[in-house]
Scaffold this motif. Sequence first.
Motif, PDB file in Angstrom:
ATOM      1  N   THR A   5      -4.118  15.248  38.661  1.00 57.43           N
ATOM      2  CA  THR A   5      -4.472  15.096  40.076  1.00 57.43           C
ATOM      3  C   THR A   5      -3.355  14.377  40.831  1.00 57.43           C
ATOM      4  O   THR A   5      -3.062  14.710  41.972  1.00 57.43           O
ATOM      5  CB  THR A   5      -5.775  14.286  40.250  1.00 57.43           C
ATOM      6  N   HIS A   6      -2.751  13.365  40.182  1.00 60.13           N
ATOM      7  CA  HIS A   6      -1.615  12.641  40.766  1.00 60.13           C
ATOM      8  C   HIS A   6      -0.887  11.866  39.679  1.00 60.13           C
ATOM      9  O   HIS A   6      -1.326  11.839  38.534  1.00 60.13           O
ATOM     10  CB  HIS A   6      -2.051  11.755  41.943  1.00 60.13           C
ATOM     11  N   TRP A   7       0.224  11.245  40.050  1.00 58.26           N
ATOM     12  CA  TRP A   7       1.140  10.714  39.042  1.00 58.26           C
ATOM     13  C   TRP A   7       0.752   9.336  38.487  1.00 58.26           C
ATOM     14  O   TRP A   7       1.335   8.886  37.505  1.00 58.26           O
ATOM     15  CB  TRP A   7       2.555  10.620  39.620  1.00 58.26           C
ATOM     16  N   HIS A   8      -0.206   8.642  39.071  1.00 61.69           N
ATOM     17  CA  HIS A   8      -0.498   7.254  38.666  1.00 61.69           C
ATOM     18  C   HIS A   8      -0.746   7.104  37.158  1.00 61.69           C
ATOM     19  O   HIS A   8      -1.241   8.023  36.514  1.00 61.69           O
ATOM     20  CB  HIS A   8      -1.705   6.727  39.454  1.00 61.69           C
ATOM     21  N   VAL A   9      -0.413   5.903  36.663  1.00 58.86           N
ATOM     22  CA  VAL A   9      -0.368   5.678  35.208  1.00 58.86           C
ATOM     23  C   VAL A   9      -1.692   5.952  34.499  1.00 58.86           C
ATOM     24  O   VAL A   9      -1.700   6.410  33.360  1.00 58.86           O
ATOM     25  CB  VAL A   9       0.112   4.245  34.866  1.00 58.86           C
ATOM     26  N   ASP A  10      -2.818   5.682  35.172  1.00 60.32           N
ATOM     27  CA  ASP A  10      -4.103   5.928  34.516  1.00 60.32           C
ATOM     28  C   ASP A  10      -4.452   7.426  34.495  1.00 60.32           C
ATOM     29  O   ASP A  10      -5.327   7.851  33.769  1.00 60.32           O
ATOM     30  CB  ASP A  10      -5.240   5.106  35.147  1.00 60.32           C
ATOM     31  N   HIS A  11      -3.751   8.202  35.289  1.00 65.24           N
ATOM     32  CA  HIS A  11      -4.032   9.646  35.359  1.00 65.24           C
ATOM     33  C   HIS A  11      -3.041  10.464  34.527  1.00 65.24           C
ATOM     34  O   HIS A  11      -3.410  11.481  33.960  1.00 65.24           O
ATOM     35  CB  HIS A  11      -4.015  10.116  36.818  1.00 65.24           C
ATOM     36  N   ALA A  12      -1.807  10.010  34.505  1.00 61.56           N
ATOM     37  CA  ALA A  12      -0.754  10.828  33.899  1.00 61.56           C
ATOM     38  C   ALA A  12      -0.073  10.174  32.697  1.00 61.56           C
ATOM     39  O   ALA A  12       0.810  10.755  32.089  1.00 61.56           O
ATOM     40  CB  ALA A  12       0.302  11.156  34.960  1.00 61.56           C
ATOM     41  N   GLY A  25      -3.306  10.973  50.617  1.00 59.93           N
ATOM     42  CA  GLY A  25      -3.913   9.720  51.059  1.00 59.93           C
ATOM     43  C   GLY A  25      -3.581   8.621  50.065  1.00 59.93           C
ATOM     44  O   GLY A  25      -2.728   7.776  50.302  1.00 59.93           O
ATOM     45  N   HIS A  26      -4.249   8.673  48.929  1.00 57.63           N
ATOM     46  CA  HIS A  26      -3.997   7.717  47.850  1.00 57.63           C
ATOM     47  C   HIS A  26      -2.572   7.907  47.315  1.00 57.63           C
ATOM     48  O   HIS A  26      -1.903   6.951  46.949  1.00 57.63           O
ATOM     49  CB  HIS A  26      -5.050   7.952  46.773  1.00 57.63           C
ATOM     50  N   THR A  27      -2.150   9.160  47.262  1.00 52.23           N
ATOM     51  CA  THR A  27      -0.739   9.495  47.054  1.00 52.23           C
ATOM     52  C   THR A  27      -0.425  10.671  47.973  1.00 52.23           C
ATOM     53  O   THR A  27      -1.335  11.325  48.478  1.00 52.23           O
ATOM     54  CB  THR A  27      -0.423   9.895  45.589  1.00 52.23           C
ATOM     55  N   GLY A  78     -10.614  13.604  41.825  1.00 50.38           N
ATOM     56  CA  GLY A  78      -9.549  12.650  41.512  1.00 50.38           C
ATOM     57  C   GLY A  78      -9.878  11.276  42.087  1.00 50.38           C
ATOM     58  O   GLY A  78     -10.997  10.791  41.946  1.00 50.38           O
ATOM     59  N   ASP A  79      -8.910  10.667  42.765  1.00 50.64           N
ATOM     60  CA  ASP A  79      -9.132   9.352  43.376  1.00 50.64           C
ATOM     61  C   ASP A  79      -9.443   9.455  44.867  1.00 50.64           C
ATOM     62  O   ASP A  79      -9.490   8.438  45.559  1.00 50.64           O
ATOM     63  CB  ASP A  79      -7.886   8.470  43.193  1.00 50.64           C
ATOM     64  N   MET A  80      -9.620  10.669  45.365  1.00 49.90           N
ATOM     65  CA  MET A  80      -9.786  10.821  46.815  1.00 49.90           C
ATOM     66  C   MET A  80     -11.241  10.835  47.289  1.00 49.90           C
ATOM     67  O   MET A  80     -11.501  10.765  48.482  1.00 49.90           O
ATOM     68  CB  MET A  80      -9.046  12.068  47.299  1.00 49.90           C
TER      69      MET A  80
HETATM   70 ZN   LIG Z   1      -4.455   6.527  41.437  1.00 51.53          ZN
END
Ligand SMILES: [Zn+2]
Length: 307
Positions: free
Chosen positions: A69-76, A171-173, A190-192
């Motif tokens: 969904t996006h690059w953040h550490v908990d996701h990727a 938004g969040h990214t 995702g986080d949105m």
């Molecule tokens: Zn995130």
Amino acid sequence: MLEMREIAPDIFFLKVPVPLTVGDINVYIFRGDVPTLLDTGTNTPGVFDLIQTALNKLKIKKLEQVILTHWHVDHAGTAHLFAGQGARILMNMKEYFRWKSFMEGETDDLFREWAREEAATSSISLIDDMCKAYGKLRQKMTVLPDHVEEIVPMQILQAGNYFLQSILTPGHTEGHLAFFENRGKRLFSGDMLLPDMISYPDIWREEGKFTSGLVSHLQSLDIMEKLDANAYFPSHGEPQLDPALRCQETRNEIHKQAVQYDSTRSVFENAVRLNHGTENLAGLFMRLHYVYGWKKIFEQNHKSLDG
Ligand SMILES: [Zn+2]
């Protein structure tokens, strides 16, 4: 104990503990023709093994692809380990490049520039400490894969026996993607769109000018609301019904929070006041992001009033 359950035929929800304040992240496993994992957890001990245990239990021998969904550490964070096993890694390239610049420390430079130009703080050492407190810790929780494949907005991807449509939801990214499963009207948000919180808005440049993700977040809520989804499956918290209602609630909540912005003070002063000082650096980092978003909403409202 595996906290896993089947949320639709051959779609599985798996809760993965991560060493961040958010506590855990939900990943989704699609079993069937194209075995797929949606998001991956952090690259910290136990995370990869936990997902592997879940895949074994579901008798998925080989994961075909990982969708992010996006690059953040908990996701990727563990994507590279699945890539090492031959899975394709799919994501928005905007996210990949942001991830890359994060690993190379360039996002710190961007934040420093932003702090100087937009938040009106002269305390460079404080900004540096904040970057250290926030970024350096997280760099250890993720590894950039050598090769990823691009997902463009509105692309249809097969996952398991389902088809997902990518929905650009910044938004969040800046390049965050949600995924809509049309047949069952399920939104993987995702986080949105989260049931218990509002993810913090990122800051990026658009046509050379700094902008807040909070303004985009409001537009992304409009987009998600119009999808006519029956249920949403967020990255944090429990899956829920009625995503349209949550879109409305979130939008109202953002507008309500934005009122806290005091236009007679700088973004930095606003954030310090809300954070009760500068001691909690991670808290201050977050608040700076929110306050900047509130400022942008304030400016937008005033522009439309003047016009
Ligand atoms: Zn995130």
